[in-house]
Design a protein around this motif. Sequence first.
Motif, PDB file in Angstrom:
ATOM      1  N   SER A  42       0.835  -1.197   0.000  1.00 47.16           N
ATOM      2  CA  SER A  42       0.000   0.000   0.000  1.00 47.16           C
ATOM      3  C   SER A  42       0.872   1.250   0.000  1.00 47.16           C
ATOM      4  O   SER A  42       1.773   1.388   0.815  1.00 47.16           O
ATOM      5  N   ARG A  44       2.414   4.550   0.740  1.00 48.35           N
ATOM      6  CA  ARG A  44       2.563   5.527   1.815  1.00 48.35           C
ATOM      7  C   ARG A  44       1.659   5.246   3.015  1.00 48.35           C
ATOM      8  O   ARG A  44       1.467   6.097   3.864  1.00 48.35           O
ATOM      9  N   GLN A  45       1.059   4.100   3.040  1.00 54.46           N
ATOM     10  CA  GLN A  45       0.090   3.843   4.113  1.00 54.46           C
ATOM     11  C   GLN A  45       0.374   2.526   4.806  1.00 54.46           C
ATOM     12  O   GLN A  45      -0.544   1.908   5.364  1.00 54.46           O
ATOM     13  N   VAL A  49      -2.466   0.780   6.988  1.00 57.76           N
ATOM     14  CA  VAL A  49      -3.108  -0.406   6.412  1.00 57.76           C
ATOM     15  C   VAL A  49      -2.849  -1.619   7.293  1.00 57.76           C
ATOM     16  O   VAL A  49      -3.752  -2.425   7.537  1.00 57.76           O
ATOM     17  N   ASN A 220      -9.963   3.839  14.931  1.00 55.44           N
ATOM     18  CA  ASN A 220      -9.532   4.888  13.999  1.00 55.44           C
ATOM     19  C   ASN A 220      -8.401   5.769  14.544  1.00 55.44           C
ATOM     20  O   ASN A 220      -7.429   6.013  13.835  1.00 55.44           O
ATOM     21  N   ASN A 224      -4.830   6.226  12.756  1.00 57.75           N
ATOM     22  CA  ASN A 224      -4.399   7.580  12.385  1.00 57.75           C
ATOM     23  C   ASN A 224      -4.030   8.345  13.650  1.00 57.75           C
ATOM     24  O   ASN A 224      -4.826   9.125  14.168  1.00 57.75           O
ATOM     25  N   GLN A 226      -2.499  10.858  14.440  1.00 56.20           N
ATOM     26  CA  GLN A 226      -2.381  12.319  14.494  1.00 56.20           C
ATOM     27  C   GLN A 226      -3.543  12.942  15.267  1.00 56.20           C
ATOM     28  O   GLN A 226      -3.436  14.053  15.773  1.00 56.20           O
ATOM     29  N   GLN A 227      -4.650  12.206  15.326  1.00 58.71           N
ATOM     30  CA  GLN A 227      -5.818  12.758  16.025  1.00 58.71           C
ATOM     31  C   GLN A 227      -5.553  12.807  17.525  1.00 58.71           C
ATOM     32  O   GLN A 227      -5.059  11.849  18.093  1.00 58.71           O
ATOM     33  N   ILE A 229      -7.240  12.669  20.969  1.00 56.25           N
ATOM     34  CA  ILE A 229      -8.498  12.312  21.626  1.00 56.25           C
ATOM     35  C   ILE A 229      -8.421  12.776  23.079  1.00 56.25           C
ATOM     36  O   ILE A 229      -7.506  12.388  23.808  1.00 56.25           O
TER      37      ILE A 229
ATOM     38  N   ASN B  34     -15.251  12.235  18.660  1.00 55.71           N
ATOM     39  CA  ASN B  34     -13.947  11.588  18.442  1.00 55.71           C
ATOM     40  C   ASN B  34     -13.960  10.339  17.576  1.00 55.71           C
ATOM     41  O   ASN B  34     -12.966  10.033  16.920  1.00 55.71           O
ATOM     42  N   PRO B  37     -17.631   7.735  12.541  1.00 51.97           N
ATOM     43  CA  PRO B  37     -17.101   7.739  11.178  1.00 51.97           C
ATOM     44  C   PRO B  37     -17.859   8.737  10.317  1.00 51.97           C
ATOM     45  O   PRO B  37     -19.080   8.663  10.218  1.00 51.97           O
ATOM     46  N   TRP B  67      -7.024   0.246  -0.409  1.00 50.53           N
ATOM     47  CA  TRP B  67      -5.779   0.975  -0.675  1.00 50.53           C
ATOM     48  C   TRP B  67      -4.693   0.028  -1.176  1.00 50.53           C
ATOM     49  O   TRP B  67      -3.857   0.405  -1.979  1.00 50.53           O
ATOM     50  N   ASP B  93     -12.631   6.294   5.551  1.00 48.92           N
ATOM     51  CA  ASP B  93     -11.796   6.703   6.676  1.00 48.92           C
ATOM     52  C   ASP B  93     -11.166   8.061   6.369  1.00 48.92           C
ATOM     53  O   ASP B  93     -10.046   8.143   5.874  1.00 48.92           O
ATOM     54  N   LYS B  95      -9.747  10.093   7.972  1.00 48.31           N
ATOM     55  CA  LYS B  95      -8.568  10.475   8.748  1.00 48.31           C
ATOM     56  C   LYS B  95      -7.277   9.987   8.096  1.00 48.31           C
ATOM     57  O   LYS B  95      -6.194  10.232   8.609  1.00 48.31           O
ATOM     58  N   GLN B  96      -7.389   9.265   7.000  1.00 48.29           N
ATOM     59  CA  GLN B  96      -6.183   8.757   6.333  1.00 48.29           C
ATOM     60  C   GLN B  96      -5.602   9.870   5.452  1.00 48.29           C
ATOM     61  O   GLN B  96      -5.882   9.949   4.261  1.00 48.29           O
ATOM     62  N   ILE B  97      -4.787  10.689   6.067  1.00 46.84           N
ATOM     63  CA  ILE B  97      -4.291  11.893   5.394  1.00 46.84           C
ATOM     64  C   ILE B  97      -3.422  11.557   4.191  1.00 46.84           C
ATOM     65  O   ILE B  97      -3.475  12.231   3.166  1.00 46.84           O
ATOM     66  N   ASP B  98      -2.642  10.493   4.310  1.00 47.27           N
ATOM     67  CA  ASP B  98      -1.770  10.142   3.193  1.00 47.27           C
ATOM     68  C   ASP B  98      -2.568   9.749   1.961  1.00 47.27           C
ATOM     69  O   ASP B  98      -2.119   9.937   0.830  1.00 47.27           O
ATOM     70  N   VAL B  99      -3.741   9.180   2.180  1.00 50.09           N
ATOM     71  CA  VAL B  99      -4.583   8.837   1.037  1.00 50.09           C
ATOM     72  C   VAL B  99      -5.098  10.121   0.391  1.00 50.09           C
ATOM     73  O   VAL B  99      -5.128  10.252  -0.830  1.00 50.09           O
ATOM     74  N   SER B 101      -3.550  13.082   0.499  1.00 51.08           N
ATOM     75  CA  SER B 101      -2.457  13.792  -0.177  1.00 51.08           C
ATOM     76  C   SER B 101      -1.992  13.039  -1.419  1.00 51.08           C
ATOM     77  O   SER B 101      -1.745  13.645  -2.458  1.00 51.08           O
ATOM     78  N   THR B 102      -1.907  11.693  -1.302  1.00 51.63           N
ATOM     79  CA  THR B 102      -1.510  10.912  -2.481  1.00 51.63           C
ATOM     80  C   THR B 102      -2.577  11.057  -3.563  1.00 51.63           C
ATOM     81  O   THR B 102      -2.270  11.214  -4.748  1.00 51.63           O
ATOM     82  N   TYR B 139      -6.835  19.242  12.439  1.00 56.41           N
ATOM     83  CA  TYR B 139      -5.936  19.234  13.584  1.00 56.41           C
ATOM     84  C   TYR B 139      -4.467  19.155  13.154  1.00 56.41           C
ATOM     85  O   TYR B 139      -3.572  19.283  13.972  1.00 56.41           O
ATOM     86  N   GLU B 142      -1.040  19.051   7.469  1.00 54.56           N
ATOM     87  CA  GLU B 142      -0.668  18.378   6.226  1.00 54.56           C
ATOM     88  C   GLU B 142      -1.507  18.741   5.002  1.00 54.56           C
ATOM     89  O   GLU B 142      -0.972  19.097   3.963  1.00 54.56           O
ATOM     90  N   GLU B 146      -0.481  20.687   1.650  1.00 56.50           N
ATOM     91  CA  GLU B 146      -0.582  20.018   0.347  1.00 56.50           C
ATOM     92  C   GLU B 146      -1.450  20.829  -0.623  1.00 56.50           C
ATOM     93  O   GLU B 146      -1.140  20.934  -1.806  1.00 56.50           O
TER      94      GLU B 146
END
Lengths: 263, 469
Positions: A42, A44-45, A49, A220, A224, A226-227, A229, B34, B37, B67, B93, B95-99, B101-102, B139, B142, B146
């Motif tokens: 996958s 960059r993930q 993943v 989640n 990820n 970066q969040q 909570i 928080n 989804p 992915w 999802d 929150k998957q920032i790389d997805v 940005s990619t 938050y 990125e 981008e």
Amino acid sequence: MRPILSIAGTTVGEAIRRRVLLIILLVGILFLAIAPGLSILSARQERAVLIGLTLGVIQLTSVVIAIVLTVYMIPNEIERRTIYTILCKPVQRWQFLVGKYLGAVAALALMMAMMTVVLIVVYAIQQQVYSPDQLAPLAKAPVMFFVQMSLLAAVAIFFSTFVTPLVNFFLSGGLYLIGSAFSSFFESISQSANVQPFAKGIATFANMILPNFAYYNVQNPLINPQQAIQNETVYYIQVTVYGLFYIGILLVGGILIFDRREV
Amino acid sequence: MKKSKSMLIGAMAVLAVGQGLMSSGVILPQWSKNYKPRAEGIDGQLGPDQLLFALAGFRELIAGILWVQADRFFETGNYDAILPIIRLVTLLDPKQIDVYSTGMWHIGYNFTDEEQRSDRRYIPSALALGKEGATKNDYTYEMFFETGWMWYHKVQDDFPKAVDWFLQAQEKKDMQQARKNVLGMAYQRNGQPDKALETYLRLYNESDALLKKEQIYSHFQNKETLEKNADNTLIRMIQRGWLAEQEGTFDQGSYDTKPPFDVQFSARVTVEEARVIRVEGFWGVRPVGTRVRFILRDSDYPDAIPGGMLWDKTDTVSLDPPRDRTWAQDELFVRNQRFNRKLDLSKDPTMYSFLQPEYTIEFYYNPRVAPPHIQDKFGWSGEGMTDKNFLRTDVREGSRVVFTQLTLTRDQILRRGEWADKVPIVQTKNFIAPRNVRTEDEILVTPGMLSEPLEPKLNKGERLGGGEN
């Protein structure tokens, strides 16, 4: 208390010997083991993943195990008439039911712990991370899944006091789906200005009645990270207490029904 | 027994009330904030099995599997297949920032024609995806960075947008120190060297403080870079007369941008074959580094503006660009004061459908995207550049640009009807065809590269022969 523990211990032993559960567990562990191969593919993930797949596999496997383990528990005892050998001893029906439930939960805990260990090992090897500080947070989601599965097991054991295993399988599975999806749906309804008050009232009632399995899907933020909570631990405690309340309701309901049932 | 039954029912009631209160009063608000989804619209885009799994709480599992599938398509070059996956994963999802940005990079950069010209019809979708990613992940810096980068590097126009996105990125605590420098570059592109200098100096102080706190190479390197950037900007502000202009003394001094240089732009477009056009012209700047933007588009292309379009007008991520619309854009590289490029638009009918009756050809040059050695003469906003025919100050606010439009019809581009046997040519009124042989002063000799002159030595102005054709 002793009869309950005794029945629970026997139930754990039975669960471990059941081939169908072992096969499901093995398939789950196999998927966990091959997950790094998929995550490498996958872009960059890899990390996201890997965690997403492995936690998903644990959750999915646990759902199947929880339902398959519990739907047959009471009906099999009645069908094979082994329940007579237990109830003729100084064991009350409620003790039998609670013992069975606790045994199922203990077996679930054992199997889920095995999968969590595999998850952590796989993650450590693939990400080259061996620090306990970095690995320990991974266990948060399986712990919450365990509470979720305990609730699901309570649902299944409640239904098993008055429906056949096949019907119970679909009832419990269906309730799990509804309980996982309903909160989002309910929130949309309660926030929509176009929905009539009557419909909102029904939605609120249904939301209070149905067990909310979505509360335990906490993976989640782990996937990820970066969040940020806030009050994560407090939330975990709250949903655990919520789960215990619900489990209590289902067990009491099950006891009341099972008590009146002819065996 | 009756008593214990009542007790049990009572316990059930208490537990029911307890769970209800906990659920609606305590847990639900936290969960919504928080863990809920946010996946509006997945129902229409997932298969029934995928939807079932997603609803059952396995969104991340599905997102991960999708992915992984996308990677296979990346490897095989099946770019079209990746688009729906990107959309699904971001919906499942968010929150998957790389997805995000990619995906944004993929949509913005990877769809090209046979000659590697980017399909600009995708840019609005790429920017919409960036906007969505930033909103759902506010938050972190990125997606703000981008999206700003997409404006800065890909759109290369409307730099206030790039500045705005980079500023928003800087407000986030996790913004990487080294990436903050780009804001200064964006300010320069936006014709605000003072803000750029201010940014460099502020970041320099930050880097200095960081270096004092932690002696690592990246802080040292960053500090050095910022020092050089600040130096260069300051020197350019003086040499280009920018500071003098602010102080009102520009007329009194001698600056690089004085007097404005006439670029004498002219152009001609020839439809050599159906959907094959040649673009040639003159640009009176000797040093290499000029790229004139060329656009061939439907005359009524939605949201088109001179030299571009309203790239971020939509908030919708469309996986399918308007197939019935044509937008060809290229940068014409100028060498020896000429540009001459053949554009074969016949190989990509889905990109260049030519279904509309009329087409607008635009030539656009904004000094804000010029390399520094050219900006040294032209200034940040074109104050040192002029063109007696095509200088415009109304095309981009605060910037002097060269801009002109020509028109072709569909029949001309497709060489149909009356144009089947005729060669359609449209050109600016001042276009003069180039000569075959150059005079000596037109040959740019790079010192050290040539030991002998290419042609016999000629007196200034003398031609070898041939003349204009």
